[in-house]
Write an enzyme that holds these catalytic residues in place. Structure first.
Site, short mmCIF file in Angstrom:
data_model
loop_
_atom_site.label_atom_id
_atom_site.label_comp_id
_atom_site.label_asym_id
_atom_site.label_seq_id
_atom_site.Cartn_x
_atom_site.Cartn_y
_atom_site.Cartn_z
N GLY A 186 27.64 44.98 61.12
CA GLY A 186 26.87 44.15 62.02
C GLY A 186 27.63 43.66 63.23
N ASN A 188 21.78 32.98 59.60
CA ASN A 188 22.62 33.26 58.44
C ASN A 188 22.95 32.02 57.63
OD1 ASN A 188 24.11 32.90 61.03
ND2 ASN A 188 25.88 32.78 59.66
N GLN A 241 20.91 39.45 58.57
CA GLN A 241 20.42 38.72 57.41
C GLN A 241 19.01 39.11 57.02
OE1 GLN A 241 22.02 36.68 55.34
NE2 GLN A 241 23.94 36.82 56.49
N SER A 286 23.58 45.50 58.74
CA SER A 286 24.82 45.79 57.99
C SER A 286 24.50 46.06 56.54
CB SER A 286 25.78 44.60 58.10
OG SER A 286 27.02 44.90 57.54
N HIS A 344 26.11 45.95 53.65
CA HIS A 344 26.53 45.13 52.51
C HIS A 344 25.68 43.88 52.31
CE1 HIS A 344 28.86 41.69 54.34
NE2 HIS A 344 28.74 42.47 55.38
N THR A 370 35.07 60.40 63.37
CA THR A 370 34.49 61.10 62.21
C THR A 370 33.66 60.13 61.39
OG1 THR A 370 36.39 62.59 62.13
CG2 THR A 370 35.03 62.44 60.15
N CYS A 382 33.43 25.55 58.04
CA CYS A 382 34.85 25.53 58.41
C CYS A 382 35.12 26.64 59.41
CB CYS A 382 35.73 25.73 57.18
SG CYS A 382 35.54 24.41 55.97
#
Length: 388
Positions: free
Chosen positions: A72, A152, A180, A200, A202, A238, A326
């Site tokens: 992302g 997010n 998200q 993205s 994952h 690649t 944080c």
């Protein structure tokens, strides 16, 4: 060993076993370079194109409009930097919001340093940007609008179709960070008037290090990585064949189960919100209750530090997050919570819980009980320190 309850799916999701199974042959036997002309390479090429077709179909796009990336953040950088570069003769003004992911905000900061002007739109106390604010921000030299599809941290879903319609009316390119959202809510790039979109793998049970950028066919975008002719000559290198195959498999699975997952997660999300608000005093739900991602819950607890609560929940076997509370090692309130008006002393008590469809009511009862117990302990410790 205590059983783990994983409630940080907005950060990353476990790679599905079916995805791993689909990827393995391209590490072991089908390892050919997709650019090679021999059969082993062409099998890799065909697998990539199959994944491209799956992903395109999932958002109502054409396969040639899908470009594979490393995730992302790369997709966001590509969309913003290359649009700015290619349209510099028309203007240098870009519109975004104050609650975007850092992949957008820091890219905008980079562009500002290079002569572009960025308008950072405010949001209301639920995290929603208004269409009227977007309209008023548009100028003759506006070249790009970039607004995330869903936040997010607090899960708020933005009025993407309306923003896209405004952008189209004024002839402005419209990008949305859907990292998200993709795989969690329905997306149709044509109905929603989207010109570019980032995602993205994952975030929807695919592998890390793989993503895609959708670019509408009529929108020309210059190369982001120069080199070979991969990805129609605009993204050299690649291809990550196993990752792309895995993302395609994860996308197919996500689309197949989308409706059922949304129903389960929404029901469990609402039960968690109701339980915590009922049982724990001095707690705030951040964002809309309904107009949010099905799996997102974000609270702020008064009179405590979210980091301490996370440690205690971890000891109870619960994986959670404070969102982006944080930054750079300094305990600063989240820019998202600041933008929606949460006072700094309350924002430091942030807790983000993001579910998946496997969560049960019994687990939510346990999570609620642990939150209640740990919040009580932390507040009690603060009172002890305060009065001694």
């Amino acid at each position: 060993m205590k059983k783990m309850i994983y409630l940080d799916n907005a950060a990353t999701t476990p790679t599905a076993p079916e995805v791993i199974e689909a990827m393995l042959p391209f590490y072991e036997r089908r390892y050919g370079n997709p650019s090679a002309l021999y059969d082993l390479g062409q099998k890799s090429h065909d697998a990539i194109e199959e994944s491209r077709q799956i992903i395109a179909q999932s958002i109502g796009a054409q396969p040639e409009e899908i470009y594979f990336t490393a995730g992302g953040s790369e997709s966001d950088n590509w969309a913003l930097k290359c649009t700015a570069e290619s349209m510099v003769m028309r203007g240098r003004h870009i519109i975004t919001t104050k609650i975007e992911h850092h992949a957008i905000l820091r890219t905008c900061g980079y562009l500002e340093q290079n002569g572009y002007e960025i308008t950072y739109l405010p949001v209301n106390d639920k995290g929603t940007v208004s269409l009227e604010q977007v309209r008023r921000a548009i100028r003759p030299d506006t070249i790009l609008i970039s607004v995330m599809m869903a936040n997010n941290e607090i899960g708020t879903i933005e009025p993407i179709a309306g923003i896209g319609m405004l952008a189209r009316r004024y002839g402005i390119c419209f990008h949305t960070d859907a990292v998200q959202a993709y795989g969690h809510i329905p997306i149709d790039v044509n109905r929603m008037n989207i010109d570019m979109m980032s995602a993205s793998a994952h975030k929807f049970n695919g592998p890390k290090g793989t993503g895609f950028l959708y670019v509408r066919k009529k929108k020309r975008i210059p190369p982001f990585i120069h080199g070979g002719g991969q990805e129609s000559g605009v993204r050299a290198g690649t291809e990550n064949v196993p990752g792309i195959v895995g993302m395609g498999k994860a996308a197919a699975m996500a689309m197949e189960s989308l409706k059922e997952r949304m129903e389960i997660e929404t029901r469990m999300r609402d039960y968690l919100i109701y339980s915590v608000l009922k049982q724990v005093p001095k707690v705030r739900l951040n964002g809309e209750w309904n107009n949010r991602l099905p799996n997102n819950v974000d609270f702020c607890f008064d009179e405590l530090e979210g980091g301490n609560l996370l440690v205690m929940l971890d000891m109870d076997g619960i994986c959670a997050s404070a969102g982006s509370a944080c930054s750079s090692g300094e305990h600063e309130p989240s820019h998202v919570l600041t933008a929606i008006g949460v006072p700094p002393e309350i924002a430091r008590g942030a807790l983000r819980l993001t579910l998946n469809e496997k969560i049960t009511a019994e687990q939510i009862d346990y999570v609620t009980a642990c939150i209640k117990k740990n919040v009580t302990i932390l507040r009690g410790q603060k009172e002890t320190v305060k009065f001694t």
